[in-house]
Design an enzyme around this catalytic site. Structure first.
Site, PDB file in Angstrom:
ATOM      1  NE  ARG A 209       0.407  10.155   9.888  1.00 33.83           N
ATOM      2  CZ  ARG A 209       0.005   9.166   9.093  1.00 33.83           C
ATOM      3  NH1 ARG A 209      -1.193   8.635   9.248  1.00 33.83           N
ATOM      4  NH2 ARG A 209       0.785   8.709   8.142  1.00 33.83           N
ATOM      5  N   PRO A 210       2.473  16.139  11.456  1.00 32.00           N
ATOM      6  CG  PRO A 210       4.464  16.873  12.445  1.00 32.00           C
ATOM      7  CD  PRO A 210       3.422  15.799  12.540  1.00 32.00           C
TER       8      PRO A 210
ATOM      9  CG  ASP B 277       3.126   1.321   9.318  1.00 34.16           C
ATOM     10  OD1 ASP B 277       2.714   2.167  10.134  1.00 34.16           O
ATOM     11  OD2 ASP B 277       3.420   1.602   8.140  1.00 34.16           O
TER      12      ASP B 277
ATOM     13  CG  ASP C  20       7.558  19.996  10.443  1.00 41.35           C
ATOM     14  OD1 ASP C  20       6.811  18.997  10.519  1.00 41.35           O
ATOM     15  OD2 ASP C  20       8.683  20.028  10.956  1.00 41.35           O
TER      16      ASP C  20
ATOM     17  CB  ILE D 222       7.435   6.369  14.313  1.00 40.35           C
ATOM     18  CG1 ILE D 222       8.614   5.430  14.097  1.00 40.35           C
ATOM     19  CG2 ILE D 222       7.115   7.192  13.049  1.00 40.35           C
ATOM     20  CD1 ILE D 222       9.864   6.045  13.541  1.00 40.35           C
TER      21      ILE D 222
ATOM     22  CE  LYS E 178      -1.693   1.508   4.088  1.00 38.24           C
ATOM     23  NZ  LYS E 178      -1.414   2.903   4.434  1.00 38.24           N
ATOM     24  CG  ASN E 179       2.231   2.773   3.561  1.00 39.03           C
ATOM     25  OD1 ASN E 179       1.081   3.133   3.286  1.00 39.03           O
ATOM     26  ND2 ASN E 179       2.626   2.511   4.797  1.00 39.03           N
TER      27      ASN E 179
ATOM     28  CB  CYS F 117      -3.925  11.223  11.898  1.00 38.17           C
ATOM     29  SG  CYS F 117      -3.582   9.513  11.544  1.00 38.17           S
TER      30      CYS F 117
ATOM     31  NE  ARG G 141      -1.732  12.317   8.073  1.00 37.12           N
ATOM     32  CZ  ARG G 141      -1.952  13.564   8.449  1.00 37.12           C
ATOM     33  NH1 ARG G 141      -3.131  13.908   8.904  1.00 37.12           N
ATOM     34  NH2 ARG G 141      -1.001  14.469   8.362  1.00 37.12           N
TER      35      ARG G 141
ATOM     36  NE  ARG H 182      -7.805   4.386   5.223  1.00 35.38           N
ATOM     37  CZ  ARG H 182      -7.488   5.581   5.642  1.00 35.38           C
ATOM     38  NH1 ARG H 182      -7.968   6.021   6.783  1.00 35.38           N
ATOM     39  NH2 ARG H 182      -6.688   6.354   4.954  1.00 35.38           N
TER      40      ARG H 182
END
Ligand code: EPU
Length: 437
Positions: free
Chosen positions: A134-135, A322, A137, A344, A35-36, A129, A105, A414
């Site tokens: 979950r910035p 994950d 920047d 994380i 997925k990622n 989230c 996201r 998902r």
């Protein structure tokens, strides 16, 4: 998630899963595409007006969301056969509105390709989230380093990339590297004039696979899979065909599920080279496994007495966040105290109270889950809160006595392709209850 409209109200109809625990998983399972990896790849297809073909794409709601987004931006998108998506982005818009982006996201990955291809981008910022802050920047820092002007206006990241050019940058934050941030800057840099050097780039295999796809499109990238990416911008990219690598998180989830159910499972698509940190946990837990080939691992946990472990999640090649929730579920079956620390997303512990409802002796102390085992879990109605927490509940349900009813499994859909069907093939007593939540 299907919706039905009843007058002006929107009613959300969700599936749930019923799992009867205590059955050992037995058989073979095939891991789907990652997925990622494929979510940013859909965004990467916007870098060219030629056709891109993605293969080994998992059948997931997140993938369909991403396909809908690139389609809404103007690309022609088709899914001719299961696992294959064809995308051609001849004329596209630079605006990705909130209504599309809010569902996922990963749509933040649009800012790099849109800025590179159209020299401007307006992408709605994703909302909150459940797994914690979950910035973005670092994404902004990277785009600014490429000499883009970046403003946040009306909830959108607005980028003026007319003067974009290659640059040297350090892309780390207090939690280390950023996966989608690296993807974004990389996808912008491939078309930026000059040379870009990204230091502390994410080393995740999904980023290396994205590099492979981009190189197939004509990009010049050195250092894929390492913390230093060197990109020489090219004037244009062409189409490509790319097969998405297998999902290492799904593979780890199957290994944990097999171990928790004391089963025997051959996991096809489990690549040892990408799972070292997780396999190290199995070794320390004294759960034997056998590497059958470069992409299959066999686990036989029928007579295993699991030992507790201490583990810390870190950016790749460290232990993936994950897989943290799944490891917590597994460690409820280990004899002794396990400490699983999250480096994380320090708030990613939504599974802890639900596992406790199933009888786990688990508590949270700061960024750590403390698990005292071995516990006889008992089936209960539980609520899936996010993708990986849901996977942890499935693992606990397999190990539990009695029936577990997991609500809100749209989170699972998902990220896990056909999880209920794959579990059925392994002998699990599992039933999807349609429209039941
Ligand atoms: N971070 C910042 N600033 C940024 C970006 C990130 O401080 O601008 C921090 C985050 O808050 C976090 C750390 O850096 O503490 C790492 O975040 P990262 O940016 O790497 O996460 P991501 O790219 O948003 C991807 C995966 C996640 C996975 C993380 C970490 C995708 C689409 N998502 O998210 O996957 O947990 O990397 O490996 O690739 C999942 O699949 O369940 C999932 C959540």
């Amino acid at each position: 998630m299907p919706t039905c409209k009843f007058f002006k109200w929107k009613i959300y109809i969700m599936d749930s899963l019923l799992i009867k625990g205590g059955v050992r998983l037995d058989g073979e399972v095939n891991v789907s595409g990652a997925k990622n990896a494929c979510l940013p790849m859909f965004a990467a297809t916007l870098l060219t007006d030629e056709k891109c073909v993605l293969k080994n794409v998992p059948n997931l709601s997140d993938v369909r969301f991403m396909a809908d987004i690139v389609k809404a931006l103007g690309a022609e998108v088709s899914n001719p056969v299961e696992g294959v998506w064809e995308i051609q982005a001849k004329n596209i818009s630079h605006i990705a509105p909130y209504e599309l982006v809010r569902k996922m996201r990963a749509s933040i990955c649009l800012i790099g390709p849109l800025s590179a291809r159209l020299h401007k981008a307006e992408v709605s910022l994703p909302g909150g989230c459940v797994i914690g802050a979950r910035p973005v920047d670092l994404h902004i820092k990277g785009m600014k380093a490429l000499n883009c002007q970046v403003e946040i206006e009306r909830g959108y990241i607005c980028i003026d990339a007319r003067r974009m050019r290659g640059a040297q940058m350090y892309l780390g934050g207090r939690f280390g590297s950023t996966v989608t941030g690296t993807a974004n800057v990389l996808m912008a840099a491939v078309l930026a004039p000059g040379t870009t050097v990204i230091e502390n780039a994410a080393c995740e295999p999904e980023i290396a696979d994205l590099c492979k796809m981009l190189v197939g499109m004509g990009a010049l990238i050195e250092g894929a899979g390492s913390p230093t990416l060197t990109i020489t911008g090219v004037p244009r990219l062409g189409g490509t065909q790319h097969s998405v690598l297998p999902d290492r998180i799904e593979a780890g989830t199957w290994l944990a599920a097999a171990a928790a159910s004391k089963g025997k499972v051959l996991v096809n698509g489990a690549q040892k080279k990408y799972l070292s940190s997780f396999l190290d946990i199995l070794e320390r837990a004294e759960c034997p496994y056998e590497v059958r080939s470069q992409d299959s691992i066999y686990i036989d946990a029928t007579n295993v007495k699991l030992k507790p472990v201490e583990a810390v999640t870190l950016p790749y090649p460290g232990l993936p966040t994950d897989l943290q929730a799944q490891i917590c579920a597994l460690m409820t079956q280990a004899d002794g105290i396990s400490i699983i620390t999250e480096r994380i997303y320090p708030e990613r512990f939504m599974h802890v109270p639900e596992l406790a409802r199933m009888g786990a002796n688990i508590s949270r102390e700061g960024p750590s889950a403390i698990i005292s085992g071995k516990t006889k879990l008992s089936g209960a109605p539980v609520m899936a809160s996010d993708l990986r927490a849901s996977a942890a509940l499935v693992i606990a349900a397999l190990a539990a006595k009695g029936e577990t009813h997991i609500h809100r499994i749209y989170h699972l859909d998902r990220g896990y392709d056909s999880i209920d069907k794959k579990l059925q093939l392994l002998g699990a007593k599992i039933e999807r209850l349609k429209n039941s939540d």
